[in-house]
Design a protein around this motif. Sequence first.
Motif, short mmCIF file in Angstrom:
data_model
loop_
_atom_site.label_atom_id
_atom_site.label_comp_id
_atom_site.label_asym_id
_atom_site.label_seq_id
_atom_site.Cartn_x
_atom_site.Cartn_y
_atom_site.Cartn_z
N LEU A 31 1.01 -1.13 -0.30
CA LEU A 31 0.06 -0.05 -0.22
C LEU A 31 0.69 1.17 0.03
O LEU A 31 1.23 1.80 1.14
CB LEU A 31 -0.96 0.01 1.21
CG LEU A 31 -1.61 -1.36 1.26
CD1 LEU A 31 -2.14 -1.48 2.40
CD2 LEU A 31 -2.78 -1.14 0.50
N THR A 32 1.01 2.00 -1.07
CA THR A 32 2.09 3.13 -1.46
C THR A 32 1.40 4.28 -2.00
O THR A 32 2.39 5.50 -1.74
CB THR A 32 2.96 2.66 -2.69
OG1 THR A 32 2.39 2.95 -3.80
CG2 THR A 32 3.76 1.18 -2.77
N GLY A 33 0.37 4.60 -0.30
CA GLY A 33 -0.61 5.48 -0.43
C GLY A 33 -0.01 6.53 0.40
O GLY A 33 0.82 7.99 0.39
N GLN A 97 -0.72 19.98 -6.39
CA GLN A 97 0.17 20.76 -7.55
C GLN A 97 0.70 19.22 -7.78
O GLN A 97 0.57 18.87 -8.63
CB GLN A 97 -0.18 21.25 -7.02
CG GLN A 97 -0.40 22.45 -7.19
CD GLN A 97 0.62 23.65 -7.11
OE1 GLN A 97 1.77 24.04 -6.87
NE2 GLN A 97 -0.22 25.18 -6.95
N CYS A 98 2.16 18.84 -6.40
CA CYS A 98 2.84 17.91 -7.39
C CYS A 98 2.48 16.76 -6.68
O CYS A 98 2.44 15.21 -6.47
CB CYS A 98 4.29 18.31 -6.51
SG CYS A 98 4.17 17.87 -4.69
N GLY A 99 1.72 16.62 -5.45
CA GLY A 99 0.56 15.23 -5.20
C GLY A 99 1.03 14.84 -4.03
O GLY A 99 1.04 14.00 -3.42
N TYR A 100 2.42 15.02 -3.58
CA TYR A 100 3.95 14.05 -2.87
C TYR A 100 2.67 14.18 -1.29
O TYR A 100 2.73 13.18 -0.86
CB TYR A 100 4.94 14.54 -2.56
CG TYR A 100 5.28 13.46 -1.78
CD1 TYR A 100 6.27 12.63 -2.68
CD2 TYR A 100 5.86 13.39 -0.64
CE1 TYR A 100 6.71 10.91 -2.57
CE2 TYR A 100 6.55 13.15 0.16
CZ TYR A 100 6.89 11.29 -1.14
OH TYR A 100 7.50 10.04 -0.29
N ARG A 134 4.26 21.99 0.05
CA ARG A 134 5.52 22.43 -0.47
C ARG A 134 5.17 23.40 -1.60
O ARG A 134 5.69 24.28 -1.67
CB ARG A 134 6.56 21.44 -0.74
CG ARG A 134 6.98 21.48 0.28
CD ARG A 134 8.76 19.96 0.07
NE ARG A 134 9.31 19.26 1.34
CZ ARG A 134 10.40 19.54 1.62
NH1 ARG A 134 11.23 20.71 0.85
NH2 ARG A 134 10.85 19.25 2.69
N CYS A 135 3.93 23.38 -2.49
CA CYS A 135 3.45 23.55 -3.08
C CYS A 135 2.59 24.93 -2.50
O CYS A 135 2.43 25.56 -4.14
CB CYS A 135 2.46 22.96 -3.91
SG CYS A 135 3.07 21.61 -4.53
#
Length: 153
Positions: A31-33, A97-100, A134-135
Amino acid sequence: MRLQINGSLHTIPEAWQSERLLFILRELIGLTGAKYGCGEGICGACTVQLDGIAVRSCQLSARDAEKRSITTIEGLSREDGSLHPVQQAWLDKQVPQCGYCQTGQIMSAVALLDENPNPSDDEISDAMSGNLCRCGTYDRIRKAIHLAAEKNQ
């Protein structure tokens, strides 16, 4: 040891039982979410829910999570496959934005709305202060949480 993750029980091999929950979720279960961010519980990218409370999975050992209910972003969607209202609000307000950081942000937002269904801007800021973006999408995050709160009423 067994962990209940997103409603399913997973047997954790002994060699993994002293690992942090984040690594068990990502590397053992797949599970990499939840993301690895700072590794110190400061950024919130690894946020999951433990018995409905937002926690930093990089700071929890598997033993801390034993006999408790773990929910990850993968377990947030409804049984019919539809998105959780917070996930839908994230899309409607075009938050990522970047989604991280988004997984951690969403998991914290869901925990906030479960505890406080109609939070003020200040309550949102307080609850989300441990999740860094960070965005700089904080304004859109706040709008998405308000939208999800409206749809839940």
